[in-house]
Design a protein around this motif. Structure first.
Motif, mmCIF file in Angstrom:
data_model
loop_
_atom_site.group_PDB
_atom_site.id
_atom_site.type_symbol
_atom_site.label_atom_id
_atom_site.label_comp_id
_atom_site.label_asym_id
_atom_site.label_seq_id
_atom_site.Cartn_x
_atom_site.Cartn_y
_atom_site.Cartn_z
ATOM 1 N N UNK A 1 0.686 -1.207 0.014
ATOM 2 C CA UNK A 1 0.081 -0.045 -0.044
ATOM 3 C C UNK A 1 0.831 1.119 0.068
ATOM 4 N N UNK A 2 1.856 1.121 0.789
ATOM 5 C CA UNK A 2 2.843 2.400 0.694
ATOM 6 C C UNK A 2 3.290 2.541 -0.582
ATOM 7 N N UNK A 3 3.853 1.355 -1.192
ATOM 8 C CA UNK A 3 4.400 1.571 -2.410
ATOM 9 C C UNK A 3 3.229 2.328 -3.305
ATOM 10 N N UNK A 4 1.998 1.583 -3.531
ATOM 11 C CA UNK A 4 1.017 2.345 -4.349
ATOM 12 C C UNK A 4 0.961 3.809 -4.134
ATOM 13 N N UNK A 5 0.989 4.231 -2.924
ATOM 14 C CA UNK A 5 1.105 5.686 -2.637
ATOM 15 C C UNK A 5 2.252 6.527 -3.315
ATOM 16 N N UNK A 6 3.359 5.804 -3.055
ATOM 17 C CA UNK A 6 4.691 6.344 -3.632
ATOM 18 C C UNK A 6 4.589 6.626 -4.852
ATOM 19 N N UNK A 7 4.043 5.513 -6.024
ATOM 20 C CA UNK A 7 3.946 5.509 -7.357
ATOM 21 C C UNK A 7 2.710 6.559 -7.822
ATOM 22 N N UNK A 8 1.836 6.852 -6.990
ATOM 23 C CA UNK A 8 0.726 7.621 -7.426
ATOM 24 C C UNK A 8 1.358 9.353 -7.208
ATOM 25 N N UNK A 9 2.111 9.285 -6.351
ATOM 26 C CA UNK A 9 2.716 10.950 -6.097
ATOM 27 C C UNK A 9 4.026 10.886 -6.233
ATOM 28 N N UNK A 10 4.603 9.939 -6.954
ATOM 29 C CA UNK A 10 5.990 10.352 -7.496
ATOM 30 C C UNK A 10 7.063 10.446 -6.558
ATOM 31 N N UNK A 11 6.867 9.725 -5.364
ATOM 32 C CA UNK A 11 7.839 9.737 -4.304
ATOM 33 C C UNK A 11 8.893 8.670 -4.518
ATOM 34 N N UNK A 12 9.905 9.171 -5.338
ATOM 35 C CA UNK A 12 10.743 8.119 -5.752
ATOM 36 C C UNK A 12 11.734 7.566 -4.880
ATOM 37 N N UNK A 13 12.354 8.618 -3.895
ATOM 38 C CA UNK A 13 13.014 7.851 -2.906
ATOM 39 C C UNK A 13 12.326 7.134 -1.796
ATOM 40 N N UNK A 14 11.137 7.534 -1.489
ATOM 41 C CA UNK A 14 10.397 6.952 -0.578
ATOM 42 C C UNK A 14 9.870 5.459 -0.910
ATOM 43 N N UNK A 15 9.891 5.479 -2.489
ATOM 44 C CA UNK A 15 9.593 4.297 -3.091
ATOM 45 C C UNK A 15 10.623 3.388 -3.039
ATOM 46 N N UNK A 16 11.830 3.907 -3.088
ATOM 47 C CA UNK A 16 12.983 2.917 -3.055
ATOM 48 C C UNK A 16 13.144 2.493 -1.535
ATOM 49 N N UNK A 17 12.657 3.166 -0.677
ATOM 50 C CA UNK A 17 12.802 2.701 0.702
ATOM 51 C C UNK A 17 11.830 1.706 0.847
ATOM 52 N N UNK A 18 10.332 1.697 0.228
ATOM 53 C CA UNK A 18 9.351 0.955 0.568
ATOM 54 C C UNK A 18 10.074 -0.603 -0.377
ATOM 55 N N UNK A 19 10.469 -0.385 -1.486
ATOM 56 C CA UNK A 19 11.004 -1.572 -1.999
ATOM 57 C C UNK A 19 11.996 -2.466 -1.291
ATOM 58 N N UNK A 20 12.794 -1.462 -0.706
ATOM 59 C CA UNK A 20 13.981 -2.081 0.365
ATOM 60 C C UNK A 20 13.293 -2.851 1.634
ATOM 61 N N UNK A 21 12.320 -2.363 1.853
ATOM 62 C CA UNK A 21 11.440 -2.984 3.166
ATOM 63 C C UNK A 21 10.805 -4.184 2.563
ATOM 64 N N UNK A 22 10.206 -4.437 1.319
ATOM 65 C CA UNK A 22 9.635 -5.490 0.522
ATOM 66 C C UNK A 22 10.764 -6.685 0.416
ATOM 67 N N UNK A 23 12.065 -6.008 0.031
ATOM 68 C CA UNK A 23 13.122 -7.123 -0.086
ATOM 69 C C UNK A 23 13.410 -7.793 1.382
ATOM 70 N N UNK A 24 13.428 -6.915 2.313
ATOM 71 C CA UNK A 24 13.393 -7.267 3.893
ATOM 72 C C UNK A 24 12.596 -8.335 4.259
ATOM 73 N N UNK A 25 11.278 -8.086 3.731
ATOM 74 C CA UNK A 25 10.192 -8.924 4.214
ATOM 75 C C UNK A 25 10.446 -10.460 3.431
ATOM 76 N N UNK A 26 10.483 -10.346 2.227
ATOM 77 C CA UNK A 26 10.956 -11.458 1.366
ATOM 78 C C UNK A 26 12.057 -12.164 1.912
#
Length: 920
Positions: free
Chosen positions: A770-795
């Motif tokens: 959900x955070x990644x979806x918000x980041x993509x909608x509002x072009x929050x590129x650096x926060x999007x990278x942080x969300x993907x990093x959290x996804x990698x940690x979860x996997x």
């Protein structure tokens, strides 16, 4: 709320203007080629030219300098020529002994003007363009002299004689001061003075006649010299012995010292005449200074000046407005309200705003709508958004009734500012249907949709009325709106076309560029001859600006040479309000690049603002620029650099309640406490942040969000997962209610982190996605990278089978993180990358040791700069394991020692925390 621009009085020839004409003749003598005598270089010649440009810019100043002051200025710029310039000026003035001499002098002045009638001009000949600033000044002087009668010429000769007799009685760098007792005597003398005897009867009759005709009052003021010197801001070189003492008290260029600010009183000078336009320009300068420096003024000292001015000119009602501003910025609510009421009681709201004829032609109600606008803005300033919105809506209705389109446009802009900066979840019953056209057909609009409609309507109205500054301000407001809002169609029925529900950075850039085009209106040479007394007062002061950037510099400049002008740049005649708007666009650019994830561009724009717009910026905007730069230092250089810069900022700005500098200090203390494991100190800082926020719903919403986020992070660091999740969940509900999109994405990412740390990785996936979806909608590129990093940690936490998927996600955002991420984000990325490789069954440490050792070494060095003990211990632990597998025992022992050091620092955190408590 800019004042009315009144046309100045008739341009008259004075001894000072004659002196400037003599200097112009030196600068551009007729029939001289290349560098004229006595100048030895082009730079020396240009130096005098720039000084003359500044002098002519201030020709309509509230005062004219004496011959002594002009000679002192020539000494500062003349260098080796100062004696020659001084002797030539005084001898030339002394030679003007008859009307014929004056006539011949001004006839000769025609020869230095260029133009079609000048004939053939050599390539290197120094001439004055008749349409330039210097040429226009000279033409005005010649025309004014030609219009003089014979009696006027004789009167000018007499004034020149008195002007030349003003021999220096003391050093200009050691001016005499009156002692405190004499100050009080002078003040009491002027308080008891009967000013009615000082005003001409003819002027009173003219004032009464104009008041009966509802015209603007243009009167002259007879002020005592000591009072004039009191209210005029003249820079006097400070005593070297007091430099060290006054350094800590200095908060800006504009200071009103309560003592020893009177200049010597010339008993023979008596009274003198100042136009209403000149006094209005001076008052406008003071109003701008109050808005720039805020509470750094001495409330009582400046109020004393205003009371004396009000006593000398009872009909100058704008003094009440300045007293209102002075009380407003000192948080004196009752005094501000009283002075605002007095201002409108005495002036009927006819001063200080653009003059707009009413359709009905009736002035009996005065400017009640303007009073409502000011009252609504004051309610907003003091944190009462509901009351402010109600008052502003009443101002809208009154403006419509009175057909005051200008006030209506400014009121709509104020409502837009209120809705954008204050958390209002519903405007039902407040905003009427007249400004929500779709409500008439049964369609309800959200607050954000109403804000969008109001912004577009306000922009269109300002463009129709040709209010250029309001147009630029509206463009900035629209850019700020587009930055964090997805534009959806207002109609919810009918066939739906495919929509790209994302913000548009292109639209934000277009609006920012449109707002900056305002400065082009003042960029040509023909627009620099201003009719505002405020500009002429400030023009000469621009010449003393020091070269080089003073942003976050520890050099206080006390050793600089005050005897030399530092011509660092061409002085600017652009109005301060225009420069403030242009500077605000750079601040908004910095904010936009922060959101979009470009740290370098955000830093550049903040530096541009702090360097180029410091003189015209308000305290709030200037502190915001410093906050952005210090935050950048903390993220990329560590806390040592950040706290050093913070110390400079604290000396420059007052750390009052809810100021940005104080909030920044608490933020840095909280981050450092969490990284060092000082959880009690972190909790104490969270409590301090919570106290700063207002208890009124919707007010200080950003501060409340910041306090909630830091409280949840503190609970997470204390491994209180359920309490942290509860705080984060309530915080997300508040952010969603008030449409705080960036905070929504941040809170969702925090919830994913809480579930990851608690061992429930599966529950963290929905929040991360959900955070990644918000980041993509509002072009929050650096926060999007942080969300993907959290996804990698979860996997990765689900097992080694998902290591390749986690590594693939990580490689997709590595360019963004390594290019724009701070020390902590980069270190986390390095550690996760190493853990992905180590978790992969197919990875061999002995064959590819550097693949994991290089990122771990980089992470450990960056984490030590941040003093992040927990992550640093993890990095050294992984390095020790790898060295052990490689059989590198010495390196293993070194890594193990570092691991032990950081773990012991975490255990002894409560001992070290005591040294930071004093910083609160």
């Amino acid at each position: 709320m800019a004042g009315i621009l009144k046309l100045p009085g008739a341009f008259s020839v004075t001894p000072h203007k004659v002196s400037v004409c003599i200097l112009l003749q030196i600068y551009a003598p007729p029939a001289q080629i290349s560098v004229p005598f006595p100048f030895s270089s082009v730079a020396q010649h240009n130096r005098l030219g720039l000084f003359l440009l500044a002098i002519t810019k201030s020709c309509d100043n509230i005062f004219e300098p004496k011959l002594e002051e002009l000679i002192n200025q020539l000494r500062e710029i003349g260098g080796l020529l100062n004696h020659w310039l001084t002797d030539h000026l005084t001898s030339r003035l002394s030679s003007l002994s008859s009307p014929d001499d004056l006539f011949n002098f001004f006839s000769d002045m025609r020869g230095i003007l260029g133009g079609p009638e000048a004939g053939v001009v050599e390539d290197d000949q120094v001439i004055l363009d008749a349409s330039s600033n210097l040429g226009m000044f000279l033409r005005r002087c010649i025309l004014a002299f030609n219009l003089l009668s014979f009696e006027g010429v004789c009167h000018l000769l007499t004034n020149i004689g008195m002007y030349c007799k003003e021999a220096p009685s003391h050093s200009p760098y050691d001016p005499p001061h009156l002692d405190d007792s004499n100050d009080l005597e002078v003040l009491s003398e002027y308080e008891n003075m009967d000013l009615e005897n000082l005003v001409y009867e003819k002027v009173d009759e003219e004032i009464e006649a104009r008041e009966m005709a509802n015209e603007g009052v243009s009167f002259h003021l007879h002020l005592p010299k000591a009072l004039f010197d009191l209210v005029e801001d003249i820079e006097v070189p400070a005593d070297p012995r007091s430099r060290h003492i006054d350094k800590d008290r200095e908060v800006g260029q504009f200071v009103h010292p309560p003592k020893n600010t009177f200049r010597a009183i010339d008993s023979s000078a008596g009274m003198f005449l100042r136009t209403n336009w000149q006094i209005q320009g001076f008052l406008q300068e003071q109003a701008d200074a109050i808005e720039r420096h805020g509470g750094s003024f001495s409330l009582n000292a400046f109020d004393l000046v205003l009371r004396q001015l009000q006593k000398s000119a009872p009909k100058l009602h704008r003094v009440h407005f300045l007293r209102y501003l002075n009380s407003l910025y000192h948080d004196d609510y009752f005094s501000a309200l009283e002075n605002l009421h007095c201002y409108f009681d005495y002036s009927a709201g006819m001063e200080g705003f653009d003059s707009v004829p009413l359709a009905s032609g009736c002035y009996s109600l005065g400017r009640y709508e303007v009073a409502l606008l000011c009252l609504g803005m004051m309610h907003f300033h003091y944190g009462h958004p509901k009351q402010a919105l109600e008052v502003l809506m009443e101002a809208v209705h009154v403006s419509q009734q009175q057909s005051n389109d200008v006030c209506l446009a400014y009121t709509l802009a104020a409502i837009c500012n209120l809705l954008s900066e204050t958390g209002i979840s519903s405007t039902t019953g407040i905003l009427g249907s007249s400004y929500s056209p779709l409500t008439s057909i049964g369609i309800s609009l959200s607050v954000q949709q109403q804000l969008f409609v109001l912004l577009r309507g306000s922009l269109k109205r300002a463009e129709n009325l040709k209010l250029k500054r309001l147009v630029a301000s509206n463009h900035l407001a629209i850019a700020r709106f587009d930055l964090t809002h997805v534009q959806r169609p207002l109609l919810s029925f009918g066939p739906k076309a495919s929509m790209n529900l994302r913000t548009s950075p292109i639209n934000v850039c277009k609006e920012l560029r449109s707002s900056s085009q305002l400065i082009s209106e003042f960029g040509s040479e023909s627009t620099t001859l201003t009719t505002d007394g405020h500009f002429s007062t400030a023009w000469l002061k621009n010449l003393r600006k020091p070269t080089g950037s003073q942003v976050l510099s520890q050099e206080n400049g006390t050793e600089s040479n005050h005897n030399v002008f530092q011509f660092c740049a061409q002085p600017s005649s652009i109005p301060g309000s225009v420069l403030q708007l242009v500077g605000s666009s750079y601040l908004l650019r910095a904010t936009a690049w922060e959101i979009y994830g470009s740290a370098s561009l955000a830093k550049v724009n903040a530096l541009v603002y702090a360097t180029c717009f410091a003189d015209v910026s308000s305290t709030s905007d200037a502190s915001l620029a410093y906050v952005k730069l210090i935050q950048h230092l903390a993220v990329f250089k560590g806390y040592k650099e950040a706290f050093a810069a913070l110390k400079i900022a604290e000396e420059k700005f007052l750390t009052v309640s809810k100021s940005r500098i104080l909030v920044l200090k608490l933020q840095l203390l909280h981050e450092r406490a969490l990284h060092r494991g000082h959880l009690k100190l972190a909790q104490q800082v969270c409590d301090e942040l919570g106290v700063l926020a207002s208890s009124v719903t919707g007010v200080d919403i950003e501060l409340k969000t910041e306090a909630g986020l830091r409280r949840a992070r503190t609970l997470l660091a204390a491994n209180q997962f359920s309490e942290a999740a509860e705080v984060a969940h309530s915080l997300f509900c508040m952010c969603y209610k008030f449409n705080l999109q960036v905070e929504n994405a941040t809170t969702l990412l925090l919830l994913a982190e809480i579930h990851k740390r608690s061992g429930n990785a599966v529950l963290g996936f929905p929040y991360a996605l959900a955070s990644l979806s918000f980041c993509q909608s509002f072009n929050l590129d650096l926060l999007r990278a942080s969300a993907i990093l959290t996804l990698a940690e979860l996997w990765l936490s689900l097992g080694s089978n998902h290591a390749k998927r986690a590594l693939s996600l990580l490689h997709g955002v590595l360019p963004t993180i390594l290019g724009h991420g701070g020390l902590e984000l980069r270190a986390r990325t390095y550690i996760v990358e190493a853990k992905c490789h180590l978790s992969d069954p197919n990875f061999s440490v002995s064959e590819n040791a550097e693949v994991v050792l290089d990122p771990l070494s980089q992470a450990s060095s960056e984490l030590e700069v941040l003093e992040y003990h927990q992550l640093a211990a993890e990095a050294f632990y992984l390095k020790a394991i790898i060295y052990d597998k490689l059989g590198r025992l010495e390196d293993r022992e070194e890594a193990a020692t570092s691991f032990k050091k950081h773990t012991m620092a975490l255990k002894n955190a409560h001992v070290e925390a005591d040294s930071f408590v004093d910083m609160l």
